[in-house]
Write an enzyme that holds these catalytic residues in place. Structure first.
Site, PDB file in Angstrom:
ATOM      1  CB  SER A 135       3.869   9.129  13.606  1.00  0.00           C
ATOM      2  OG  SER A 135       3.204  10.358  13.892  1.00  0.00           O
TER       3      SER A 135
ATOM      4  CB  SER B   7       4.993  12.891  14.648  1.00  0.00           C
ATOM      5  OG  SER B   7       5.106  11.702  15.387  1.00  0.00           O
TER       6      SER B   7
ATOM      7  CE  LYS C 283       0.631  11.415  11.433  1.00  0.00           C
ATOM      8  NZ  LYS C 283       1.420  12.002  12.558  1.00  0.00           N
TER       9      LYS C 283
END
Ligand SMILES: *[C@@H]1O[C@H](CO)[C@@H](O)[C@H](O)[C@H]1NC(C)=O
Ligand SMILES: *[C@@H]1O[C@H](CO)[C@@H](O)[C@H](O)[C@H]1NC(C)=O
Ligand SMILES: *[C@@H]1O[C@H](CO)[C@@H](O)[C@H](O)[C@H]1NC(C)=O
Ligand SMILES: *[C@@H]1O[C@H](CO)[C@@H](O)[C@H](O)[C@H]1NC(C)=O
Ligand SMILES: *[C@@H]1O[C@H](CO)[C@@H](O)[C@H](O)[C@H]1NC(C)=O
Ligand SMILES: *[C@@H]1O[C@H](CO)[C@@H](O)[C@H](O)[C@H]1NC(C)=O
Ligand SMILES: *[C@@H]1O[C@H](CO)[C@@H](O)[C@H](O)[C@H]1NC(C)=O
Ligand SMILES: *[C@@H]1O[C@H](CO)[C@@H](O)[C@H](O)[C@H]1NC(C)=O
Ligand SMILES: CC(=O)N[C@H]1CO[C@H](CO)[C@@H](O)[C@@H]1O
Length: 540
Positions: A191, A215, A110
């Site tokens: 997310s 997330s 990420k």
């Protein structure tokens, strides 16, 4: 292999009467899984027998990214050194040196997990484009030590969804709008949006995501994935762009429980740069997560259902699948226990996250060795974002930072601690940890759509596994920004929630459920997958 050589290879295989389907599932004349389903074991076996190299793997994944990224925007940037790293790892392997169980396996991070290489670490914001960190984040360093190739950085909900009250899941100024691969314009959730999409369709073997509340779990379920949200402190957050030191945690998003367990094994562990890791029990010794995977792990287990904390009127398709999952778990020999929470609906506020963000972001920014826009605080960040056109302000506002700044204090203030103590009660004695203790449970189960909140506020672990899909006739529901949030054949998951540092137990239970149901394998496929396979580079 050059483009021409590849074309010739494809053409010659057609000429030889090899069908596309066969092409997709052979490498050097032997059956091999599609990159959509391949596991670490498959890759490691092929690498060690010399059937293909890590360079072939990196070429394959880069081509797959290049093919679908213009539509899905799952990857923000690829590692310009990935092929060189792969070649080096291939040479080491040829020389009898294996760094670890992930030797030569490409993994995406990420875009909030920093690396000290040519790549950026931006949380999707122009504020941090070109910023440099003094060294790799501990997690990136651990992956490299285990032999993994860091292939690139995935798109996310900007600032891990901690900026705006009216943005969209998977949108960043840097990477654009991420879409899920199970339906056109699918809301990928967030997310860790790009990590979920990339892992779901094999743009790398797997990806790391981060979670403050939901997330990892939510985009994992949207990608038909196994996601591990580790106990806060099991995996270091050093040089990971933070929201909250009390809630942030980093974990794997993978296609099988075993792959996720192997990656967790590589990244878990104590780190002097993150004092929360000093809470790891047994003197910091990490359990053998792969050894914990037993098909009969549910036999004799006590599994709680917090009936009063689950909304049985929400998402009827998921609730029906959840009830079926309860029966499956019972049929595998577990005892189902009604394990209600003493506080059915906690009255949480945004104070803990807001006050943490003020402190923790400043602390991250103070580590930067290059800080091109001179951002040192949330106030600086807000001013930059509101004046930089590509940040799409005010169409996407900064309401979350506005509220954090309006507190007028940070996490050293007594008002922070008062709220934090309430969270400890709502999630602890009043919530999941109390229910587990009172009922002597191995784990609780909840539909993943409803599982993140209680675990988030007490930093407890959750593992999500595929549980089912919406039917082909499901009507399409769109968000205000036009993303498909519910629709035909969209996947969803089942969560196992546990006491702190019981990941080994949760993984065992999740594995038993996965092996019995094989939801991912049997269910519908994504609408969009790359046609490029390993044989395109290693030879069919
Ligand atoms: C091969 O491995 C040996 C022993 O680990 C090491 O000394 C040597 O430098 C390696 N050679 C190459 C080409 O990597
Ligand atoms: C990182 O950002 C800089 C500045 O925009 C850019 O020049 C560079 O190409 C980016 N790095 C990668 C690996 O994309
Ligand atoms: C880490 O340090 C913070 C702030 O100094 C403190 O609040 C927290 O309790 C510490 N955590 C552990 C596990 O020691
Ligand atoms: C748990 O809560 C549910 C729903 O509110 C209720 O029907 C049930 O009786 C409760 N079970 C126990 C053991 O208290
Ligand atoms: C439960 O879900 C339904 C349907 O989404 C919703 O209308 C209702 O407000 C929810 N109830 C609670 C207590 O959140
Ligand atoms: C919930 O918390 C808010 C903010 O702390 C407070 O104003 C409100 O009275 C609380 N509500 C309940 C029902 O406790
Ligand atoms: C946090 O608050 C304390 C006390 O007001 C202050 O000294 C410190 O500078 C603040 N830190 C940040 C990063 O805002
Ligand atoms: C988002 O909120 C801001 C106000 O905070 C508003 O100006 C803007 O129009 C909103 N965007 C959308 C798409 O509604
Ligand atoms: C690797 C890659 O495809 N990066 C793209 C990410 O998204 C931005 C914005 O859409 C593109 O400019 C990059 O090329």
């Amino acid at each position: 292999m050059t483009r021409l050589a590849r074309l010739l290879l494809v053409a010659s295989s057609l000429w030889l009467g090899i069908t596309d389907a066969q092409r997709r599932t052979t490498v050097k004349g032997q059956c091999f899984p599609s990159m959509l389903d391949v596991t670490i074991d498959d890759l490691s076996k092929g690498l060690s027998s010399g059937r293909f190299t890590s360079v072939d793997l990196v070429n394959t994944y880069l081509a797959r990214i290049a093919e679908v990224n213009p539509i899905l925007h799952a990857v923000n940037e690829v590692n310009p050194d990935a092929l060189a790293i792969a070649a080096d790892l291939d040479a080491k392997r040829a020389n009898g040196t294996l760094l670890g169980p992930l030797h030569g396996i490409p993994i995406l991070l990420k875009d909030n997990i920093a690396t000290a290489d040519k790549m950026n670490n931006t949380a999707g914001s122009y504020a941090l484009l070109g910023a440099k960190v003094p060294r790799d984040s501990t997690l990136a360093a651990k992956l490299r030590q285990a032999g993994a190739i860091i292939l690139g950085k995935t798109n996310l909900s900007q600032w891990a969804n901690y900026r705006s009250s009216n943005s969209s899941n998977g949108w960043t100024a840097i990477g654009g709008q991420t879409y899920g691969a199970y339906y056109p314009n699918e809301d990928p959730s967030g997310s860790s949006s790009g990590s979920g999409v990339a892992s779901s369709i094999g743009l790398a073997l797997a990806a790391l995501g981060s979670e403050t509340s939901g997330s990892i779990l939510s985009p994992s379920q949207k990608g038909n994935l196994v996601g591990i949200k580790p106990t806060v402190g099991l995996t270091s957050r050093y040089l990971v762009i933070p929201i909250s030191s009390h809630q942030d945690t980093v974990g794997p998003m993978a296609r099988t429980v075993k792959d996720a367990a192997m990656i967790l094994q590589a990244i878990a562990g104590a780190d002097s740069h993150d004092n929360y890791t000093s809470a790891i029990p047994n003197g910091g010794k990490i359990p053998d997560y792969v050894a914990a995977l037993k098909v009969d792990a549910l036999k004799g287990a006590r599994i709680g259902v917090p009936y009063n904390a689950i909304n049985f009127s929400s998402a009827p398709v998921e609730i029906a699948a959840f009830r079926a999952a309860i029966s499956t778990i019972e049929s595998l020999g577990a005892t189902i226990v009604s394990a209600n929470f003493t506080v059915a609906s906690p009255n949480t506020t945004s104070i803990v996250l807001g006050a943490d963000f003020i402190s923790d972001l400043a602390s991250y920014l103070s580590e930067l060795t290059v800080n091109p826009n001179n951002i040192h605080s949330v106030a600086d960040l807000r001013a930059f974002t509101q004046s930089f056109p590509a940040e799409d302000y005010p169409d996407r506002n900064t309401a979350v930072w506005d509220s954090a700044l309006a507190l007028g204090y940070n996490n050293t203030d007594i008002r922070f601690w008062t709220e934090y103590q309430k969270n400890q009660y709502w999630g602890g004695e009043g919530g999941m940890l109390g229910a587990i203790e009172r009922n002597h449970l191995d784990a609780l189960i909840m539909p993943t759509s409803q599982s993140p909140g209680r675990a988030a506020i007490v930093g407890a672990p959750v593992v999500t596994v595929p549980m089912g899909f919406y039917p082909a006739t499901q009507p399409v529901v769109k968000t205000s920004r036009g993303l498909v949030s519910t629709g035909p054949k969209l996947p969803f998951g089942l969560s196992f929630l546990g006491a702190k540092f019981t990941e080994d137990k949760l993984l065992g239970l999740a594995y038993a459920f996965e092996q019995k149901t094989l939801v991912r394998k049997k269910g519908p496929k994504p609408y969009l997958v790359s046609n490029i396979e390993l044989g395109d580079y290693a030879g069919f």
